[in-house]
Design an enzyme around this catalytic site. Sequence first.
Site, PDB file in Angstrom:
ATOM      1  N   ARG A   1      -7.436  -2.595  -0.205  1.00 10.88           N
ATOM      2  CA  ARG A   1      -6.526  -3.716   0.085  1.00 10.88           C
ATOM      3  C   ARG A   1      -5.294  -3.165   0.795  1.00 10.88           C
ATOM      4  O   ARG A   1      -4.645  -2.252   0.288  1.00 10.88           O
ATOM      5  CB  ARG A   1      -6.099  -4.386  -1.216  1.00 10.88           C
ATOM      6  CG  ARG A   1      -5.075  -5.493  -1.013  1.00 10.88           C
ATOM      7  CD  ARG A   1      -4.401  -5.908  -2.317  1.00 10.88           C
ATOM      8  NE  ARG A   1      -5.346  -6.420  -3.287  1.00 10.88           N
ATOM      9  CZ  ARG A   1      -5.093  -6.474  -4.601  1.00 10.88           C
ATOM     10  NH1 ARG A   1      -3.943  -6.035  -5.084  1.00 10.88           N
ATOM     11  NH2 ARG A   1      -5.983  -6.965  -5.427  1.00 10.88           N
TER      12      ARG A   1
ATOM     13  N   ASP B   1      -4.049  -2.266  -8.554  1.00 12.95           N
ATOM     14  CA  ASP B   1      -2.819  -2.591  -7.835  1.00 12.95           C
ATOM     15  C   ASP B   1      -2.028  -1.310  -7.595  1.00 12.95           C
ATOM     16  O   ASP B   1      -2.144  -0.350  -8.355  1.00 12.95           O
ATOM     17  CB  ASP B   1      -1.942  -3.532  -8.676  1.00 12.95           C
ATOM     18  CG  ASP B   1      -2.417  -4.981  -8.618  1.00 12.95           C
ATOM     19  OD1 ASP B   1      -3.278  -5.312  -7.789  1.00 12.95           O
ATOM     20  OD2 ASP B   1      -1.921  -5.788  -9.429  1.00 12.95           O
TER      21      ASP B   1
HETATM   22  P1  FDA Z   1       6.182 -11.258   4.557  1.00 15.46           P
HETATM   23  O1  FDA Z   1       6.650 -11.563   3.175  1.00 15.46           O
HETATM   24  O2  FDA Z   1       6.913 -10.242   5.372  1.00 15.46           O
HETATM   25  O3  FDA Z   1       6.132 -12.615   5.347  1.00 15.46           O
HETATM   26  C1  FDA Z   1       5.825 -12.623   6.726  1.00 15.46           C
HETATM   27  C2  FDA Z   1       5.632 -14.039   7.191  1.00 15.46           C
HETATM   28  O4  FDA Z   1       4.583 -14.663   6.460  1.00 15.46           O
HETATM   29  C3  FDA Z   1       6.838 -14.942   6.961  1.00 15.46           C
HETATM   30  O5  FDA Z   1       7.799 -14.766   7.974  1.00 15.46           O
HETATM   31  C4  FDA Z   1       6.166 -16.301   6.981  1.00 15.46           C
HETATM   32  O6  FDA Z   1       5.894 -16.678   8.308  1.00 15.46           O
HETATM   33  C5  FDA Z   1       4.870 -16.049   6.271  1.00 15.46           C
HETATM   34  N1  FDA Z   1       5.021 -16.331   4.838  1.00 15.46           N
HETATM   35  C6  FDA Z   1       5.196 -15.436   3.842  1.00 15.46           C
HETATM   36  N2  FDA Z   1       5.302 -16.075   2.651  1.00 15.46           N
HETATM   37  C7  FDA Z   1       5.206 -17.382   2.909  1.00 15.46           C
HETATM   38  C8  FDA Z   1       5.266 -18.557   2.113  1.00 15.46           C
HETATM   39  N3  FDA Z   1       5.506 -18.508   0.793  1.00 15.46           N
HETATM   40  N4  FDA Z   1       5.121 -19.754   2.712  1.00 15.46           N
HETATM   41  C9  FDA Z   1       4.936 -19.829   4.043  1.00 15.46           C
HETATM   42  N5  FDA Z   1       4.898 -18.751   4.866  1.00 15.46           N
HETATM   43  C10 FDA Z   1       5.026 -17.548   4.303  1.00 15.46           C
HETATM   44  N6  FDA Z   1       2.318  -5.353  -3.152  1.00 15.46           N
HETATM   45  C11 FDA Z   1       2.333  -4.135  -3.765  1.00 15.46           C
HETATM   46  O7  FDA Z   1       3.312  -3.402  -3.624  1.00 15.46           O
HETATM   47  N7  FDA Z   1       1.258  -3.731  -4.512  1.00 15.46           N
HETATM   48  C12 FDA Z   1       0.145  -4.483  -4.651  1.00 15.46           C
HETATM   49  O8  FDA Z   1      -0.801  -4.081  -5.339  1.00 15.46           O
HETATM   50  C13 FDA Z   1       0.107  -5.753  -4.005  1.00 15.46           C
HETATM   51  N8  FDA Z   1      -0.973  -6.578  -4.099  1.00 15.46           N
HETATM   52  C14 FDA Z   1      -1.030  -7.722  -3.332  1.00 15.46           C
HETATM   53  C15 FDA Z   1      -2.185  -8.499  -3.307  1.00 15.46           C
HETATM   54  C16 FDA Z   1      -2.261  -9.591  -2.454  1.00 15.46           C
HETATM   55  C17 FDA Z   1      -3.525 -10.388  -2.416  1.00 15.46           C
HETATM   56  C18 FDA Z   1      -1.164  -9.952  -1.625  1.00 15.46           C
HETATM   57  C19 FDA Z   1      -1.227 -11.094  -0.662  1.00 15.46           C
HETATM   58  C20 FDA Z   1      -0.010  -9.209  -1.684  1.00 15.46           C
HETATM   59  C21 FDA Z   1       0.082  -8.109  -2.532  1.00 15.46           C
HETATM   60  N9  FDA Z   1       1.244  -7.373  -2.611  1.00 15.46           N
HETATM   61  C22 FDA Z   1       1.232  -6.160  -3.254  1.00 15.46           C
HETATM   62  C23 FDA Z   1       2.516  -7.918  -2.074  1.00 15.46           C
HETATM   63  C24 FDA Z   1       2.776  -7.449  -0.657  1.00 15.46           C
HETATM   64  O9  FDA Z   1       3.066  -6.086  -0.644  1.00 15.46           O
HETATM   65  C25 FDA Z   1       3.941  -8.203  -0.027  1.00 15.46           C
HETATM   66  O10 FDA Z   1       5.092  -7.958  -0.787  1.00 15.46           O
HETATM   67  C26 FDA Z   1       3.714  -9.692   0.078  1.00 15.46           C
HETATM   68  O11 FDA Z   1       2.395 -10.008   0.398  1.00 15.46           O
HETATM   69  C27 FDA Z   1       4.604 -10.279   1.156  1.00 15.46           C
HETATM   70  O12 FDA Z   1       4.288  -9.730   2.406  1.00 15.46           O
HETATM   71  P2  FDA Z   1       3.542 -10.530   3.573  1.00 15.46           P
HETATM   72  O13 FDA Z   1       2.576  -9.590   4.201  1.00 15.46           O
HETATM   73  O14 FDA Z   1       2.934 -11.744   3.028  1.00 15.46           O
HETATM   74  O15 FDA Z   1       4.627 -10.814   4.634  1.00 15.46           O
END
Ligand code: FDA
Length: 306
Positions: A182, A132
């Site tokens: 990732r 991570d």
């Molecule tokens: P974001 O949170 O900006 O959401 C964008 C859109 O996605 C929303 O507007 C909505 O439409 C949809 N959405 C998001 N959450 C939803 C929900 N609960 N229900 C419905 N719709 C939803 N970070 C880090 O700093 N170090 C790491 O090692 C990791 N590792 C990691 C592994 C995996 C498998 C994932 C998925 C994420 C991480 N992260 C991470 C976290 C990552 O950096 C980030 O903070 C979160 O994934 C949130 O970002 P999103 O890309 O999901 O979009």
Amino acid sequence: MLRSVILAASRSSRIERLVETAPFTRDVVRRFVAGTTTDDALRATRQLVADGLAVSIDHLGEDTVSGDQATAVRDEYLALLGGLAEAGLTPPAEVSVKLSALGQKFDERLARENAQAICAAAAAAGTTVTLDMEDHTTTDSTLDILAELRKDFPGTGAVLQAYLRRTEADCRELATPGSRVRLCKGAYKEPESVAYQSAREVDKSYVRCLNVLLAGQGYPMIATHDPRLIAIAEDRSRWFDRTPDQFEFQLLYGVRPDEQARLAEGGHTVRVYLPYGTDWYGYLMRRLAERPANLAFFARAVATRR
Ligand code: FDA
């Protein structure tokens, strides 16, 4: 604004005690965390694998301050990997590891040695480890340790955060044959000097990084719940002739389960990031900060308990 308040709460031990002891907490935590024990993690993994999903298991905990604590975290991972092999859950299940939990903040060499032991156990169990990525002060150290680990365990995965200005260059560096990367947006509060601040800038960076990884020679792991970015990734993966065994989507346990199923039914490889452990507070608060709409779920849980 709300995000900053929740992230501040994630560092408050008073609020932590309040949340941990509140009667409604169990239901909320259960949505995002598999449970507190190795058996809980194995049970949830078995279910996800039966549903056709791959898994990356994270033992929660990041504030390790002593060598003994770091060793205990290492041993927890060794036991988990033994359990996964015994249950026949490898290779679909791998593990995700935070170097800070292995001692990185006070003894980088200890963290590397602990990570090496976990990578060796993962190899023996027939699976892999992904490191991570944490706040930007640890990025160089984490990438250095990754390079060391990859000498013996080339399948060790990296994480790159699209919100960091440096990440497009890091993607170019890591898009090499066999390199598992990732790509996520990034979850920590970072200063403007190192990170894009607006959602639009982060999204644009994510797409640039995605293009670099999909055009490269490595194995991209596309970690986002963002419907727009997922659609772009599906489109670009076709453009770059990537077959389902040449990249994967990754989503967090409990987040958009319908989308996880849709992607898997569409023939994509989908990996669920599955956290477990007693130290779930910081993780839960980061999930709430990312999507304050999740607070509604929290509030509903409180209301139904009244
Ligand atoms: P974001 O949170 O900006 O959401 C964008 C859109 O996605 C929303 O507007 C909505 O439409 C949809 N959405 C998001 N959450 C939803 C929900 N609960 N229900 C419905 N719709 C939803 N970070 C880090 O700093 N170090 C790491 O090692 C990791 N590792 C990691 C592994 C995996 C498998 C994932 C998925 C994420 C991480 N992260 C991470 C976290 C990552 O950096 C980030 O903070 C979160 O994934 C949130 O970002 P999103 O890309 O999901 O979009």
